[in-house]
Scaffold this motif. Structure first.
Motif, PDB file in Angstrom:
ATOM      1  N   ASP A 204       0.815  -1.214   0.000  1.00  0.00           N
ATOM      2  CA  ASP A 204       0.000   0.000   0.000  1.00  0.00           C
ATOM      3  C   ASP A 204       0.853   1.269   0.000  1.00  0.00           C
ATOM      4  O   ASP A 204       0.421   2.310  -0.490  1.00  0.00           O
TER       5      ASP A 204
ATOM      6  N   THR B 231      -4.948   0.350   6.128  1.00  0.00           N
ATOM      7  CA  THR B 231      -4.932   0.001   4.707  1.00  0.00           C
ATOM      8  C   THR B 231      -5.198   1.251   3.874  1.00  0.00           C
ATOM      9  O   THR B 231      -5.722   2.251   4.368  1.00  0.00           O
TER      10      THR B 231
ATOM     11  N   GLY C 265      -8.181   1.086  -1.279  1.00  0.00           N
ATOM     12  CA  GLY C 265      -7.811  -0.298  -1.563  1.00  0.00           C
ATOM     13  C   GLY C 265      -6.937  -0.486  -2.784  1.00  0.00           C
ATOM     14  O   GLY C 265      -6.967  -1.545  -3.426  1.00  0.00           O
TER      15      GLY C 265
ATOM     16  N   ALA D 110      -4.612  -3.519  -2.646  1.00  0.00           N
ATOM     17  CA  ALA D 110      -5.403  -4.749  -2.685  1.00  0.00           C
ATOM     18  C   ALA D 110      -5.939  -5.012  -4.084  1.00  0.00           C
ATOM     19  O   ALA D 110      -5.945  -6.161  -4.560  1.00  0.00           O
TER      20      ALA D 110
ATOM     21  N   HIS E  96     -10.175 -10.720   3.766  1.00  0.00           N
ATOM     22  CA  HIS E  96      -9.362 -10.496   4.965  1.00  0.00           C
ATOM     23  C   HIS E  96     -10.265 -10.001   6.089  1.00  0.00           C
ATOM     24  O   HIS E  96     -10.143 -10.455   7.228  1.00  0.00           O
TER      25      HIS E  96
ATOM     26  N   GLU F  89     -11.166  -2.750   1.906  1.00  0.00           N
ATOM     27  CA  GLU F  89     -11.114  -4.021   1.178  1.00  0.00           C
ATOM     28  C   GLU F  89     -12.370  -4.202   0.332  1.00  0.00           C
ATOM     29  O   GLU F  89     -12.286  -4.649  -0.816  1.00  0.00           O
TER      30      GLU F  89
ATOM     31  N   GLY G  47     -12.098  -2.339  -2.737  1.00  0.00           N
ATOM     32  CA  GLY G  47     -11.161  -2.995  -3.639  1.00  0.00           C
ATOM     33  C   GLY G  47     -11.772  -4.192  -4.336  1.00  0.00           C
ATOM     34  O   GLY G  47     -11.608  -4.380  -5.550  1.00  0.00           O
TER      35      GLY G  47
ATOM     36  N   ASN H 190      -7.723 -13.411   0.462  1.00  0.00           N
ATOM     37  CA  ASN H 190      -7.014 -12.150   0.683  1.00  0.00           C
ATOM     38  C   ASN H 190      -6.415 -12.083   2.092  1.00  0.00           C
ATOM     39  O   ASN H 190      -7.086 -12.482   3.058  1.00  0.00           O
TER      40      ASN H 190
ATOM     41  N   PHE I 288      -3.983  -9.106   4.408  1.00  0.00           N
ATOM     42  CA  PHE I 288      -3.291  -7.815   4.446  1.00  0.00           C
ATOM     43  C   PHE I 288      -2.623  -7.649   5.805  1.00  0.00           C
ATOM     44  O   PHE I 288      -3.170  -8.079   6.827  1.00  0.00           O
TER      45      PHE I 288
ATOM     46  N   ASN J  69       0.129  -6.684   1.130  1.00  0.00           N
ATOM     47  CA  ASN J  69      -1.051  -7.330   0.557  1.00  0.00           C
ATOM     48  C   ASN J  69      -0.640  -8.652  -0.078  1.00  0.00           C
ATOM     49  O   ASN J  69       0.234  -8.677  -0.948  1.00  0.00           O
TER      50      ASN J  69
ATOM     51  N   VAL K 230      -2.284 -12.211  -1.853  1.00  0.00           N
ATOM     52  CA  VAL K 230      -3.491 -12.865  -2.390  1.00  0.00           C
ATOM     53  C   VAL K 230      -3.102 -14.189  -3.020  1.00  0.00           C
ATOM     54  O   VAL K 230      -2.132 -14.256  -3.791  1.00  0.00           O
TER      55      VAL K 230
END
Length: 412
Positions: free
Chosen positions: A265, A272, A276, A279, A303, A314, A317, A396, A398, A404, A406
């Motif tokens: 980020d 965060t 997003g 993400a 997440h 999130e 995102g 996901n 974070f 981040n 995934v």
């Protein structure tokens, strides 16, 4: 490029000390949150957590494992034992250099460090430290102990990306196998953060829920009344294996690790990005790495920790990537398990795999009124499990520091 599959899984978590028990409690939405019993939480703002029940290490570990390992390492060893036995590979028929361990943890031997420093201060600063003090506290020790116990002599290291640690470990494990650097890698994550210093520290950050009157209702991702996450503990382990190797030995294959991605980020030490952005790119890159389109993903395990800022960013995102898709179900399993920090990604990858093999998506519990700042187009599985075929799933994670991670799994 070599394909990577999952041939073994193991877990010790607040919702269950093995895969069958864990999945039964998760799919039925049984919260693991309860009053803290490991220490007296009377003076803490938060007096509950998701603790492991009926912990009996002597059933799975020998005396040296327990003596040399902090609680987080013990959890890792127990989950690893389950996963290795589940996979059924025989190290004696392989080169030990073809099997590695890549593991994740956010805090490592936090309990040992806290206990030893408190004892040091309590004895008038006389340095009577346990000879295992340093090795027990090292964040890489769970990985090292798994390698030592089973004689795995291949790649061995630990990823530390806060709450994204297990996902980054799995991503590295996937890539080492893709590159032909290993045939099998034991991966996952472990943490044991139900301690006074950890609960107190997260309270100081105002990150934990303080819903002490009803802990089982405390974690409520995406809900307008969410007030923080529920601390959890435990470990999840997956055995990743090169597809042709697994097929040749007749291994049971749960799913394929199709792709993964990491971004940063570059925004704040704990928050965060509000839109997003990191993400979004991580999800897009993971799909690209997996060779999948967004329409292929049937389940996204968010997440979603139940924090006011994190859930909102999130959700924005996810919506930016998937739009108002009716093919995608979003669920937040931390509402059930609590947040296992560096182990979260591992147990959530297991949940994603089980959603594929069982054609079922676990519910998001406790969420009754969706925050109006959450995009209305998201199809969130609330209250009850959803029975639906899942061909591919995304998970996901974070972490503090802007990490981040995934991971995407799919049917073989």
């Amino acid at each position: 490029m070599k394909r990577v599959v999952i041939t073994g899984m193991g877990v010790i978590a607040p919702n269950g000390n093995n895969i069958a028990e864990f999945w039964d409690n998760v799919i039925n939405g049984r919260s693991a949150a309860r009053d803290i019993t490991r220490f007296n939480p009377e003076h803490f703002k938060t007096r509950f957590a998701s603790q492991i029940s009926n912990y009996n290490p002597v059933a799975d570990l020998d005396r040296n494992d327990i003596k040399r390992g902090d609680l987080y390492s013990q959890y890792a060893l127990i989950a690893a034992k389950q996963a290795i036995e589940d996979s059924g590979f025989d190290i004696s028929t392989m080169s030990p250099f073809d099997v590695g361990v890549i593991f994740g943890s956010a805090q490592g031997g936090f309990e040992t460090f806290e206990q030893q420093v408190v004892e040091y201060a309590g004895t008038g600063h006389h340095p009577h430290f346990n000879p295992f003090f340093i090795p027990k506290t090292l964040i890489n020790m769970a990985s090292g102990l798994i390698s030592i116990k089973y004689g795995f002599m291949g790649v061995n290291f630990t990823t530390v990306t806060a709450c994204a640690s297990a996902n980054t470990a799995m991503m590295d494990a996937m890539n080492y196998i893709r590159w032909g650097k290993a045939k099998i890698i034991v991966t996952g994550g472990s943490d044991a953060p139900v301690t006074e210093a950890s609960i107190g520290g997260y309270n100081a950050l105002k990150a934990l829920s303080t819903r002490n009157d009803d802990p089982t209702k405390a974690s409520r991702p995406f809900d307008i009344d969410r007030d923080g996450f529920v601390m959890g503990e435990g470990a999840g382990v997956l055995v990743l294996e090169e597809y042709e190797h697994a097929k040749a030995r007749g291994a049971h294959i749960y799913a394929e690790v199709a792709g993964a991605a990491m971004t940063s980020d570059a925004y704040h030490i704990t928050a965060t990005h509000p839109e997003g952005l990191g993400a979004i790119q991580a999800m897009k890159s993971a799909l690209e790495d997996a060779g999948l389109n967004k329409e292929d993903i049937g389940f996204l395990n968010a997440h979603a920790t139940s924090t006011p800022v994190g859930d909102q960013s999130e959700a924005k995102g996810i919506h930016a990537v998937y739009g108002d898709s009716k093919k995608l179900f979003v669920s937040a399993s931390k509402s059930i398990t609590g947040h296992l920090l560096g182990a979260a990604g591992a147990i959530e990858a297991i949940i994603a795999v089980k959603s594929i093999t069982e054609s079922a998506i676990p519910p998001t519990i406790n969420t009754t009124t969706i925050d109006p700042n959450i995009p209305a187009g998201l199809q969130i599985a609330i209250g009850d499990a959803v029975e639906v075929e899942v061909n591919a799933a995304m998970s996901n994670t974070f972490g503090f520091g802007g990490h981040n991670g995934v991971v995407v799994m799919k049917k073989v």
